[in-house]
Motif scaffolding. Sequence first.
Motif: not given
Length: 504
Positions: A123-143
């Motif tokens: 989940y943490k790495v997936k949050s980093d992935l969406y953060k890198t892809m500029s998808k803040p909502a998905e990044a926050l969800h997985y974090f």
Amino acid sequence: LASGNLGNLYGTLKKYDSCFYYLDEALLYNTRVNSLQGLAILYGNYGSFLIESNLIERSDRMLQKAYRLSVELNEISNKGNVALSLGQINIKKKNYPLADQYLDTAIAISFRINEVALRAKSYKVKSDLYKTMSKPAEALHYFEMHYALNDSILSDETKSGFEQRELQLQHEQEKLQQRLEQEKKDAVASEKIKQQKLIQYFLISVLIAFVFLSFYIYKNFKQKRQANIILQSKNEEIEIQKSLLEEKNKEVIDSMKYARRIQKALLASDKLISNYVPDYFILNKPKDIVSGDFYWASSVEKTGGSNFLFATCDCTGHGVPGAFMSLLNISFLNECILQKKIYDPAQILEETRKDIISALNRDSEEPEAKDGMDAVLLNLDLNTLMLEFVAANNPLIIMRHNEMMKFTPDKFPVGLSHGNLKPFTLQKIQVQKGDCIYTFTDGFADQFGGIKGKKFKQKNLEQLLQKVCSLPMKLQLEKLNNEFTNWQGNLEQVDDVLIVGMKI
């Protein structure tokens, strides 16, 4: 294993030169021994440390190897960890769709094997992935999912600490109980040794008394015969001698029968043998009432099963001398098991040989003083059916589906022999249900008889065993006994006879 552990330790300490050196050593060894499972784990660890060293391409190659081996070996846990690392690699390589695919694989595996820590990291790495892809909502969800799982893990670890302490206390109590039970068993074994020694001392006393009685009988008979020559006629002398001989002969036979009863008490009991090998027979035919052949048994109880030890032995001589030897050798075998706690067949015969040489040949200067015994000693694991055995001069035969397996013995006895003493050879075989195991002394094969009055020979005995091995054990005993009686005919029995058959 040591190289791999050292490599992981240095990697944790971020000393990557030492880390990669020891991991290379571990990879080389696992490649040499073809340990695919070890290689899968090592490639995964190696790739993870290469990520930390920012060696992306090399890390990718290592992790791809680990992933392929994990899939091939169905190593689910290792596959999940490697998929997580491949997700991290592909984020660095900006291959976001492939990174997302590997992270989904890691998360799916974490649910499958209920590995919460793997899921939290994914989940943490997936949050980093969406953060890198500029998808803040998905990044926050997985974090947030990562954060919630971390709280759960910390709570479980606290609870686990109490449970581990409770398990430790329970383990210490079990160890104390086992020690008390072992001390009780040792006390019982010590008492059993004392009782056996009392019986042995009594038998020795009876046999010594028998020797002195025989000497007295002979001396007394000689004196009376001389007196009768003077006082009586030739016919009267013959009648008196006959009467004396019959009386004294009866006394000697009665003494030997009593000694035989005591000797039988020291042999392995039917109850002991049948507890471990219910289907068996023993053909035991002493030449002179008491015997130099004997069979011996013992058992070893262990966690998860039992071991059954059985010996078929032929001591030097027969009659009274052979009985003396059988008494000593039974005592030595019991001492190995009950007192010295030796259970390996080769070590038991080595120790018994030392005792025999020490007891009988220590001060002998005669080159022909070769007292000892021929023996076959078995140790059967009743749980795994693994049979370990040592054969000294006498062979071991196993019949399986009417096919004979013959195991060659060491060509020296348990005692002094020509040349330097050699170690006994420990042999092993996996037996099966329905196998018939035969051990025997040389008395049957050496018996003279038949039409030409020749020896029966061991080859004919082996053929006879192969012929009767499919019959019930009770009927096998009857067939062997009848064959021996018919072969012997009117000739004298030349040696003690002992054959033991056991069906697994």
